[in-house]
Each structure stands twice: as structure tokens, then as C-alpha cells.
Write a protein that holds these residues in place. Structure first.
Motif, PDB file in Angstrom:
ATOM      1  N   GLY A  34       1.066  -1.556  -0.119  1.00  0.00           N
ATOM      2  CA  GLY A  34       0.080   0.159   0.035  1.00  0.00           C
ATOM      3  C   GLY A  34       0.685   1.320  -0.064  1.00  0.00           C
ATOM      4  O   GLY A  34       2.145   0.683  -0.468  1.00  0.00           O
ATOM      5  N   LYS A  35      -0.125   2.629   0.744  1.00  0.00           N
ATOM      6  CA  LYS A  35       1.267   3.246   0.262  1.00  0.00           C
ATOM      7  C   LYS A  35       1.917   3.500   1.659  1.00  0.00           C
ATOM      8  O   LYS A  35       1.764   3.799   2.742  1.00  0.00           O
ATOM      9  CB  LYS A  35      -0.258   4.804   0.730  1.00  0.00           C
ATOM     10  CG  LYS A  35       0.015   6.165   0.720  1.00  0.00           C
ATOM     11  CD  LYS A  35      -1.021   6.827   0.839  1.00  0.00           C
ATOM     12  CE  LYS A  35      -0.520   8.686   0.221  1.00  0.00           C
ATOM     13  NZ  LYS A  35       0.213   8.717  -0.703  1.00  0.00           N
ATOM     14  N   ARG A  36       2.908   4.279   1.507  1.00  0.00           N
ATOM     15  CA  ARG A  36       3.914   4.201   2.088  1.00  0.00           C
ATOM     16  C   ARG A  36       4.083   6.086   2.587  1.00  0.00           C
ATOM     17  O   ARG A  36       3.648   6.754   2.174  1.00  0.00           O
ATOM     18  CB  ARG A  36       5.564   3.606   1.415  1.00  0.00           C
ATOM     19  CG  ARG A  36       5.597   2.763   1.197  1.00  0.00           C
ATOM     20  CD  ARG A  36       6.737   2.860   0.373  1.00  0.00           C
ATOM     21  NE  ARG A  36       6.741   2.783  -0.857  1.00  0.00           N
ATOM     22  CZ  ARG A  36       8.034   2.861  -1.568  1.00  0.00           C
ATOM     23  NH1 ARG A  36       8.574   2.502  -1.319  1.00  0.00           N
ATOM     24  NH2 ARG A  36       7.926   3.598  -3.285  1.00  0.00           N
ATOM     25  N   PRO A  37       4.727   5.935   4.048  1.00  0.00           N
ATOM     26  CA  PRO A  37       4.625   7.342   4.653  1.00  0.00           C
ATOM     27  C   PRO A  37       5.906   8.097   4.382  1.00  0.00           C
ATOM     28  O   PRO A  37       6.642   7.345   3.484  1.00  0.00           O
ATOM     29  CB  PRO A  37       4.434   6.603   6.345  1.00  0.00           C
ATOM     30  CG  PRO A  37       5.696   5.345   6.625  1.00  0.00           C
ATOM     31  CD  PRO A  37       5.055   5.087   4.631  1.00  0.00           C
ATOM     32  N   ASN A  38       5.298   9.663   4.277  1.00  0.00           N
ATOM     33  CA  ASN A  38       6.444   9.823   4.751  1.00  0.00           C
ATOM     34  C   ASN A  38       7.635   9.776   5.674  1.00  0.00           C
ATOM     35  O   ASN A  38       6.908   9.322   6.253  1.00  0.00           O
ATOM     36  CB  ASN A  38       5.850  12.067   4.347  1.00  0.00           C
ATOM     37  CG  ASN A  38       5.752  11.750   2.805  1.00  0.00           C
ATOM     38  OD1 ASN A  38       5.801  11.128   1.604  1.00  0.00           O
ATOM     39  ND2 ASN A  38       4.251  12.744   3.270  1.00  0.00           N
ATOM     40  N   ILE A  39       8.643  10.638   5.093  1.00  0.00           N
ATOM     41  CA  ILE A  39       9.524  10.193   6.256  1.00  0.00           C
ATOM     42  C   ILE A  39      10.537  11.871   6.980  1.00  0.00           C
ATOM     43  O   ILE A  39      10.999  12.611   5.594  1.00  0.00           O
ATOM     44  CB  ILE A  39      10.914   9.221   6.409  1.00  0.00           C
ATOM     45  CG1 ILE A  39      10.368   8.081   6.385  1.00  0.00           C
ATOM     46  CG2 ILE A  39      11.740   9.262   7.528  1.00  0.00           C
ATOM     47  CD1 ILE A  39       9.174   7.176   6.676  1.00  0.00           C
ATOM     48  N   ILE A  40      10.457  12.291   7.677  1.00  0.00           N
ATOM     49  CA  ILE A  40      10.897  13.837   8.204  1.00  0.00           C
ATOM     50  C   ILE A  40      11.604  13.371   9.256  1.00  0.00           C
ATOM     51  O   ILE A  40      11.318  13.527  10.129  1.00  0.00           O
ATOM     52  CB  ILE A  40      10.097  14.781   7.943  1.00  0.00           C
ATOM     53  CG1 ILE A  40       8.998  14.784   7.261  1.00  0.00           C
ATOM     54  CG2 ILE A  40      11.149  16.443   8.632  1.00  0.00           C
ATOM     55  CD1 ILE A  40       8.043  16.411   7.085  1.00  0.00           C
ATOM     56  N   VAL A  41      13.195  13.318   9.478  1.00  0.00           N
ATOM     57  CA  VAL A  41      14.112  13.701  10.595  1.00  0.00           C
ATOM     58  C   VAL A  41      14.543  15.198  10.260  1.00  0.00           C
ATOM     59  O   VAL A  41      15.569  15.518   9.329  1.00  0.00           O
ATOM     60  CB  VAL A  41      15.257  12.342   9.821  1.00  0.00           C
ATOM     61  CG1 VAL A  41      16.125  12.519  11.070  1.00  0.00           C
ATOM     62  CG2 VAL A  41      14.434  11.348   9.617  1.00  0.00           C
ATOM     63  N   ILE A  42      14.361  15.760  11.359  1.00  0.00           N
ATOM     64  CA  ILE A  42      14.599  17.034  12.059  1.00  0.00           C
ATOM     65  C   ILE A  42      16.161  17.013  12.708  1.00  0.00           C
ATOM     66  O   ILE A  42      16.177  16.451  13.880  1.00  0.00           O
ATOM     67  CB  ILE A  42      13.748  18.374  12.652  1.00  0.00           C
ATOM     68  CG1 ILE A  42      12.359  18.172  11.458  1.00  0.00           C
ATOM     69  CG2 ILE A  42      14.465  19.327  12.736  1.00  0.00           C
ATOM     70  CD1 ILE A  42      11.407  18.695  12.216  1.00  0.00           C
ATOM     71  N   LEU A  43      16.941  17.725  12.743  1.00  0.00           N
ATOM     72  CA  LEU A  43      18.002  17.389  13.836  1.00  0.00           C
ATOM     73  C   LEU A  43      18.521  19.018  14.249  1.00  0.00           C
ATOM     74  O   LEU A  43      18.498  20.012  13.719  1.00  0.00           O
ATOM     75  CB  LEU A  43      19.477  16.821  13.249  1.00  0.00           C
ATOM     76  CG  LEU A  43      20.881  16.418  13.992  1.00  0.00           C
ATOM     77  CD1 LEU A  43      20.187  15.514  14.618  1.00  0.00           C
ATOM     78  CD2 LEU A  43      21.750  16.049  13.147  1.00  0.00           C
ATOM     79  N   ALA A  44      18.696  19.127  15.045  1.00  0.00           N
ATOM     80  CA  ALA A  44      19.307  20.075  16.225  1.00  0.00           C
ATOM     81  C   ALA A  44      20.579  19.913  16.438  1.00  0.00           C
ATOM     82  O   ALA A  44      20.700  18.844  16.214  1.00  0.00           O
ATOM     83  CB  ALA A  44      18.510  20.500  16.759  1.00  0.00           C
ATOM     84  N   ASP A  45      21.467  21.064  16.529  1.00  0.00           N
ATOM     85  CA  ASP A  45      22.719  21.118  16.680  1.00  0.00           C
ATOM     86  C   ASP A  45      23.758  21.948  18.383  1.00  0.00           C
ATOM     87  O   ASP A  45      22.979  22.844  18.438  1.00  0.00           O
ATOM     88  CB  ASP A  45      23.580  21.634  16.006  1.00  0.00           C
ATOM     89  CG  ASP A  45      24.938  21.640  15.351  1.00  0.00           C
ATOM     90  OD1 ASP A  45      25.399  21.351  16.182  1.00  0.00           O
ATOM     91  OD2 ASP A  45      25.579  22.028  14.420  1.00  0.00           O
ATOM     92  N   ASP A  46      23.708  20.522  19.085  1.00  0.00           N
ATOM     93  CA  ASP A  46      23.728  21.610  20.519  1.00  0.00           C
ATOM     94  C   ASP A  46      23.425  21.375  21.416  1.00  0.00           C
ATOM     95  O   ASP A  46      22.944  22.468  22.913  1.00  0.00           O
ATOM     96  CB  ASP A  46      25.151  22.518  20.456  1.00  0.00           C
ATOM     97  CG  ASP A  46      26.016  21.936  19.548  1.00  0.00           C
ATOM     98  OD1 ASP A  46      26.469  20.665  18.823  1.00  0.00           O
ATOM     99  OD2 ASP A  46      27.344  22.746  19.521  1.00  0.00           O
TER     100      ASP A  46
END
Length: 462
Positions: A34-46
Motif C-alpha cells: 500500500g501507501k508508504r509514509p513520508n519520512i522527516i528527520v529533523i536534527l538540532a545542533d548542540d
């Protein structure tokens, strides 16, 4: 010898490994229903452990990040693989301890050999390459932190779209980009008038808008450089924290708040396109909080240290309708888990042939599996060494002769060394650490010639 300790040499080795990886991904892709999810990975720095509201901060700097935790899960015992930027990002992007391929320090002037090129080796597969093979449109918007050579550019490592910079830090005011450090793919951006955090948020939202209506899903990696130095921020954000008397802390909170505002713009764009519930969102920091400005309460020390303040980080995740909301996870997890978890979310199988150190967390988060995802976690950062198993952590820093032992369940601040009281536990954890370190490459580059090699690209006497 474990298979994953074998060192692949030369073009043939790289090609064979690539073929194995790609065939594994192709076979897994056939299983996707079926339909696959979008993926969002958000990374902060320090970003500090206590710099976000959902971990207890009362600064009110992160309402949008807090919303991710409220709509999903927050992890109290989440770690990165290194207390500094470059190596921890390499672990996140590959799902493997970066020590396995010699990425133990930030790119610096010293090399193991003259031919050594810092960065994720071409024989390793990145998050962008995995998702590209899975049929996703891919983008990296933000900080990369590898050597600035074309073969190491994100555009050559599986990311269809790259807007950001390669090195470890950047001014937040680019303007005419005369130094050419801000890139769009392989080419310098002609000019950038917006504050850089806002520019990264803008480009991330544009990528979502352009890909939301396409037939295939997207994977978006947004490694902000905020709140890493240089510490500069528009007055409109700083004025929100005028009540904070410490100016260093005031600026830091303003930088965090600007990043959070752009996280909110990303989520709003998902909602406007009607795809928020079709998207897995992950947020975490690349290492512990900056030493003079961040709030790492109640952890000991800060960025650069292998005590908890250097490696335990904010980490939350939402996938509406799939993962439980407002749920707290107390078992130890690590940034290595992001990649296999995201791959599994697509319906693909995580192949044992990839030799990932990360674990697919989904069955533990949905209740399908019980217990702890990891038997132990391991860290080696030049002269810093640590291993955690259950509630117990063994640690040794530079210039220390003896190992220290802490029970993190009763002593999260690592104040009471229990090594004399529990010699059997010291031996158990030291055996684990030694076995892991024996599998790793020596550091291949960095800032410390005693560890990273004596060849100096700057021709400065060591």
C-alpha cells in the motif's frame, strides 16, 4: 571475527558491498504494501537535554517541538553515538557506529595517511541512498559536516535535493555568499538574504510542497545548524527572551525558538497538504548541549564529554494514527535506531546483510515487543570511553586511570562512583567495551595527531 568487521578495500570491494546493499533494498521493496509514509528527520545542533519544554524547560522556546512529543512519543534515555557533531551525524546517517569506518573525530588537519579523505566512505550506505533505492524522493536541507569534495557531497550520496553547507559551522547571515559555502547541490548559491535557519525552513517547506502531490513518497532530512555557534539571531527572536538576564542564554534561547518556529512551518505545510498523518516525524539533537549556554539539567557536563550531558539528548517522534500519543519511553535508545525504524515504517525489511547497529523501534513503540531494544550501548570518542547496559554505565575520560561505574536509575547526574562496590559489574561492562572496541577501526582523521594520524594537511609541525 564478525562479518561487519571485514575491511573492504578498493573499488571492487566498494562495488560488491554496494551491490549487496542495493539487492537487499530491492528485495525488501517488493514486500512494501500500500501507501508508504513520508519520512522527516529533523536534527538540532548542540541542543541541551532540558532546552525543550517536553523535557521540563520553562523557557517556552519550543512549542512546536513539544507538539511532536505530545502527538507521539518522547524518549527519556535517548543518546547519540558521539558528543560532537560530525561523528554523531555519520552514525545517524548510516545506522552504524561511525567507529566502524574510522569516523571518530570531526574532520581536522590530521590524517592517517596522505590519501585519507574524511567523511562517510563510499562503501557505507547513507540514509539518502537507502531511501533512494526504496523509490523515495530525497532531500537534505542544512548542515552536512564532511569533507568538501564532490564525491562526498550529499548530491552524490543519495539526496536528490541538497541546500546547505558542508563544513561544521556557518554564519547565519550569508548575503552575497562570496565564500561560496552555501550550496545548492554542487553549486554555490548566488546570494541568500534570509537568516540561515529561516532559509533552511523555507527550503524544507518548498520541498514538501513540490513533492506532496507526487505518486511516490519523500524522505526529508533537515539538520539545522541552530543553535550551534556563531551565536547570532535577529532581534525579533531575542526580544521574546528579554527577561533572561544572561545574554548568552538569551541569544541561545532565541536561536532555539527560531529553529522551533521553522519546525512549526514544516508541520503546518504537512497539514496544509493533507499529509501530516501520512508522515513519520523524528526530532533529536546531534549531541549534548553547548557548554556555556545550553541547559543539560540534570545531567553531568556537556558537549564533548562522554558523561550523560554530552551524549543524552532530546528525542521525540510522531506518526499520527500509528504510534501512541503523549507516550513516554524510558528504555535506552540511540540515534542509530532512526534509520532502521524509518526503513521499517515503509514496510520494507531491514536486512541483516546491512550489519546495522541500530534497531527498528516500531514493534517496541506499538507494544508488539516488550523489553529493551538494546542489550547495551557503546561509545568511543578518542580518549573518552563508555558502555551502558540496563541502568549501569561504565565510563572513563582522558587522563583517568580507573573506570567509573554509575547506576543511572538512581544517579542520573553521575555523582556516585560505584566501581569499588561492584567490581563484577565493572568487569562485565569492561568486557563488552573491549569486545566492541576490538571491532572498530582506529580514528582515520581529526584534530588529535596522537589518535588520528600524524599527516598534517596544513603542513604545520606537530
Amino acid at each position: 571475527m564478525h562479518l561487519y568487521t571485514i575491511q573492504w578495500q578498493g573499488f571492487v570491494g566498494c562495488l560488491m558491498l554496494g551491490l549487496l546493499m542495493n539487492l537487499g533494498i530491492a528485495n525488501a521493496q517488493k514486500q512494501i504494501p500500500g501507501k508508504r509514509p513520508n519520512i522527516i528527520v529533523i536534527l538540532a545542533d548542540d541542543l541541551g537535554y532540558n532546552d525543550v519544554g517536553y523535557m521540563g524547560s520553562d523557557a517556552n522556546a519550543t512549542p512546536n517541538i513539544d507538539a511532536i512529543a505530545a502527538n507521539g512519543l518522547r524518549f527519556t534515555d535517548a543518546y547519540t553515538t558521539c558528543p560532537v557533531c560530525g561523528p554523531s551525524r555519520a552514525g545517524l546517517l548510516t545506522g552504524r557506529y561511525q567507529n566502524r569506518f574510522g569516523f571518530e573525530d570531526n574532520p581536522g588537519p590530521f590524517r592517517r595517511t596522505e590519501e585519507t579523505i574524511p567523511g562517510i566512505p563510499l562503501r557505507e550506505t547513507t540514509m539518502g541512498e537507502y531511501f533512494k533505492e526504496l523509490g523515495y524522493n530525497t532531500a537534505l536541507i542544512g548542515k552536512w559536516h564532511e569533507e568538501n569534495v564532490p564525491l562526498r557531497n550529499p548530491s552524490a550520496r543519495g539526496f536528490d535535493k541538497f541546500f546547505g553547507f558542508i563544513n561544521g559551522a556557518s554564519s547565519y547571515y550569508i548575503n552575497d555568499n562570496s565564500q561560496g559555502k552555501l550550496l545548492n547541490g554542487l553549486r554555490p548559491v548566488e546570494s541568500e538574504e534570509e537568516y540561515l535557519t529561516n532559509a533552511f525552513g523555507r527550503e524544507a517547506c518548498l520541498f514538501i510542497e513540490r513533492n506532496a502531490d507526487r505518486n511516490k513518497p519523500f524522505m526529508l532530512y533537515v539538520p539545522f545548524n541552530a543553535p550551534h555557534g556563531p551565536f547570532e539571531v535577529p532581534d525579533e527572536y531575542k526580544s521574546k527572551f528579554s527577561h533572561v538576564k544572561d545574554e548568552k542564554r538569551q541569544t541561545f534561547l532565541a536561536m532555539i525558538n527560531c529553529m522551533d518556529e521553522n519546525v512549526g512551518k514544516i508541520i503546518t505545510t504537512l497539514k496544509n497538504k493533507g499529509i501530516e498523518e501520512e508522515t513519520l516525524i523524528v526530532f533529536l539533537s546531534d549531541n549534548g548541549g553547548e557548554c556555556e549556554r545550553a541547559d543539560n539539567t540534570p545531567l553531568r557536563e556537556c558537549k564533548g564529554s562522554i558523561y550523560e550531558g554530552g551524549i543524552r539528548v532530546p528525542f521525540c517522534m510522531q506518526w499520527k494514527g500509528v504510534l501512541p500519543a503523549n507516550h513516554v519511553v524510558n528504555h535506552p535508545v540511540i540515534a542509530l535506531d532512526v534509520l532502521p525504524t524509518a526503513i521499517a515504517a515503509t514496510g520494507a525489511s531491514v536486512s541483516g546483510e546491512w550489519f546495522l547497529d541500530g534497531v527498528n523501534l516500531l514493534p517496541y513503540l506499538t507494544g508488539e515487543k516488550q523489553g529493551e531494544p538494546h542489550q547495551f550501548l557503546y561509545w568511543r570518542f578518542l580518549w573518552h570511553h563508555a558502555v551502558r547496559k540496563g541502568d549501569w554505565k561504565l565510563v572513563k575520560h582522558r587522563d583517568q586511570t580507573d573506570w567509573e561505574l554509575y547506576n543511572l536509575a538512581s544517579d542520573i547526574s553521575e555523582q556516585t562512583n560505584l566501581s569499588q562496590q561492584h567490581p563484577d559489574k565493572v568487569k562485565e561492562l569492561l568486557d563488552i567495551y573491549t569486545d566492541m572496541s576490538d571491532q572498530m577501526l582506529a580514528p582515520q582523521w581529526g584534530w588529535q595527531p596522537d589518535y588520528c594520524g600524524s599527516y598534517n594537511i596544513n603542513n604545520i609541525k606537530n
